[in-house]
Design a protein around this motif. Structure first.
Motif, PDB file in Angstrom:
ATOM      1  N   TRP A 178       0.830  -1.212   0.000  1.00 35.61           N
ATOM      2  CA  TRP A 178       0.000   0.000   0.000  1.00 35.61           C
ATOM      3  C   TRP A 178       0.864   1.261   0.000  1.00 35.61           C
ATOM      4  N   LEU A 179       1.919   1.272   0.805  1.00 41.39           N
ATOM      5  CA  LEU A 179       2.811   2.428   0.831  1.00 41.39           C
ATOM      6  C   LEU A 179       3.480   2.627  -0.530  1.00 41.39           C
ATOM      7  N   LEU A 228      -3.178   7.637   0.701  1.00 39.13           N
ATOM      8  CA  LEU A 228      -2.776   7.817   2.097  1.00 39.13           C
ATOM      9  C   LEU A 228      -3.970   8.051   3.021  1.00 39.13           C
ATOM     10  N   ALA A 231       0.983   4.140  -2.781  1.00 44.72           N
ATOM     11  CA  ALA A 231       0.752   5.546  -2.447  1.00 44.72           C
ATOM     12  C   ALA A 231       1.823   6.451  -3.037  1.00 44.72           C
ATOM     13  N   TRP A 232       2.986   5.890  -3.342  1.00 44.67           N
ATOM     14  CA  TRP A 232       4.031   6.671  -3.995  1.00 44.67           C
ATOM     15  C   TRP A 232       3.562   7.120  -5.385  1.00 44.67           C
TER      16      TRP A 232
END
Length: 239
Positions: A181-182, A192, A185-186
């Protein structure tokens, strides 16, 4: 890989090989729900892109129709059932369970599903018009992290489909999907806001109904997807 196939069979209408599935294997397939979201997101974004060869509204409509068709309206059905149950929540827990068990849709559910479809169409149009296809593609993935968390946070509302998932989600599963997920999100920073939406849905279910069911998971996925569509549109407008 078998778990992924099972998850695809459960969450979508996509063609898959026929395989024998035990109750334990069905339950553990929940670990693959976000991966199914990646597949779905790619298909929806592709349909939106293809539709824009005509105009943005056609792109939004193509994406929405495919979204509903591939999922078989599974999560929309859950959203409608939760809306009907919430409408009866002021009476008694027994009445709430009766409404959830009723296969027929009530007025609250019908209106909620209608509003949900219109909302998704409008938000998709806004994103399609600015070619935000990456954001569209990643939203179903982020939303399907929700069931992994909700099944650990909330008690079962009643014995049923959701109760089969209890305790099958391991900390390592959550850690791996959170890392994914992170990374997502980039590429789409609006993701986020996902934790806010997931926690908000869990808090609402706890306060309103007292727990979660299969309908709660489906309804939560729908609400989270809509919230992420809105977040993506807002971010692209102010960026």
């Amino acid at each position: 890989m078998k778990g992924l196939i099972i998850a695809i069979q459960f969450l979508t209408r996509l063609p898959t090989p026929r395989i024998a599935v035990s109750n334990a294997e069905f339950a553990t397939s929940m670990r693959w729900f976000p991966a199914v979201g990646l597949i779905l997101g790619a298909l929806v974004a592709g349909a939106c892109w293809a539709g824009t060869r005509i105009d943005p509204w056609t792109g939004a409509l193509a994406g929405l129709v495919l979204w509903v068709a591939v999922t078989g309206a599974l999560h929309l059905d859950g959203l409608g059932d939760i809306a009907d149950a919430a409408g009866a929540a002021h009476k008694s827990r027994e009445r709430v369970l009766e409404v959830l068990a009723d296969p027929h849709i009530g007025s609250f559910g019908a209106v909620t599903i209608g509003v949900q479809l219109v909302t998704k169409l409008v938000l998709l149009h806004g994103l399609v018009a600015i070619n935000a296809f990456a954001a569209i593609a990643l939203i179903p993935f982020a939303a399907r992290i929700g069931p992994l968390l909700w099944t650990r946070w909330l008690p079962d509302l009643h014995p049923g489909l959701a109760s089969r998932f209890r305790d099958v989600v391991r900390p390592v599963d959550l850690a791996l999907w959170m890392l994914a997920w992170l990374a997502a999100a980039w590429f789409s920073p609006s993701l986020l806001v996902t934790p806010v939406l997931l926690f908000g849905w869990a808090a609402w279910l706890w306060r309103k109904l007292g727990g979660i069911s299969g309908d709660g998971h489906g309804g939560g996925i729908e609400v989270t997807e809509t919230g992420l569509l809105l977040a993506a549109l807002i971010l692209t407008r102010i960026a």
